[in-house]
Write a protein that holds these residues in place. Structure first.
Motif, mmCIF file in Angstrom:
data_model
loop_
_atom_site.group_PDB
_atom_site.id
_atom_site.type_symbol
_atom_site.label_atom_id
_atom_site.label_comp_id
_atom_site.label_asym_id
_atom_site.label_seq_id
_atom_site.Cartn_x
_atom_site.Cartn_y
_atom_site.Cartn_z
ATOM 1 N N GLU A 76 -8.622 1.767 11.568
ATOM 2 C CA GLU A 76 -8.760 3.224 11.645
ATOM 3 C C GLU A 76 -9.971 3.718 10.856
ATOM 4 N N VAL A 98 -4.961 0.087 8.989
ATOM 5 C CA VAL A 98 -5.731 1.066 8.218
ATOM 6 C C VAL A 98 -7.215 0.730 8.275
ATOM 7 N N MET A 122 0.833 -1.186 0.000
ATOM 8 C CA MET A 122 0.000 0.000 0.000
ATOM 9 C C MET A 122 0.877 1.249 0.000
ATOM 10 N N ILE A 123 0.289 2.350 -0.310
ATOM 11 C CA ILE A 123 1.022 3.601 -0.440
ATOM 12 C C ILE A 123 1.578 4.085 0.898
ATOM 13 N N THR A 124 0.808 3.907 1.967
ATOM 14 C CA THR A 124 1.224 4.444 3.266
ATOM 15 C C THR A 124 2.308 3.618 3.924
ATOM 16 N N GLY A 125 2.457 2.370 3.523
ATOM 17 C CA GLY A 125 3.441 1.491 4.142
ATOM 18 C C GLY A 125 2.954 0.902 5.451
ATOM 19 N N ARG A 126 1.718 1.205 5.828
ATOM 20 C CA ARG A 126 1.165 0.639 7.068
ATOM 21 C C ARG A 126 0.424 -0.653 6.767
#
Length: 92
Positions: free
Chosen positions: A13, A10, A1-5
């Motif tokens: 959240e 995610v 994913m883009i956020t790296g989380r």
């Protein structure tokens, strides 16, 4: 994913199930691979309808102005209106 989380973090959240988030990510990736801008068939139809409505409104607004100045005859207006309809018929 883009956020790296992690997807689970995610999803938590956002308040959705991880599988739902995974489906959203997969749909997004597929739309990017296909070159789509993420627009659905319903949205395409709505866009076409709005463009046609916008063209009609422009004609409605332009015709009284031009006729009051003596620049456009009713025959010219009908010709322009039929050309606009032909353009939208091809797009549909």
């Amino acid at each position: 994913m883009i956020t790296g989380r992690a997807a689970s973090t995610v999803a938590r959240e956002l308040g959705v199930i991880e599988a739902t988030l995974g489906r959203w990510v997969n749909m997004f990736k597929a739309s990017q691979d296909d070159g789509e801008a993420g627009i659905t068939e319903t949205e395409k139809a709505e866009l076409l309808r709005l463009r046609k409505e916008n063209a009609d409104l422009k004609l409605d607004r332009a015709f009284p102005k031009k006729t009051s100045l003596g620049h456009v005859s009713p025959v010219d207006f009908e010709l322009q209106y039929s050309k606009r309809n032909a353009v939208f018929a091809k797009a549909a």
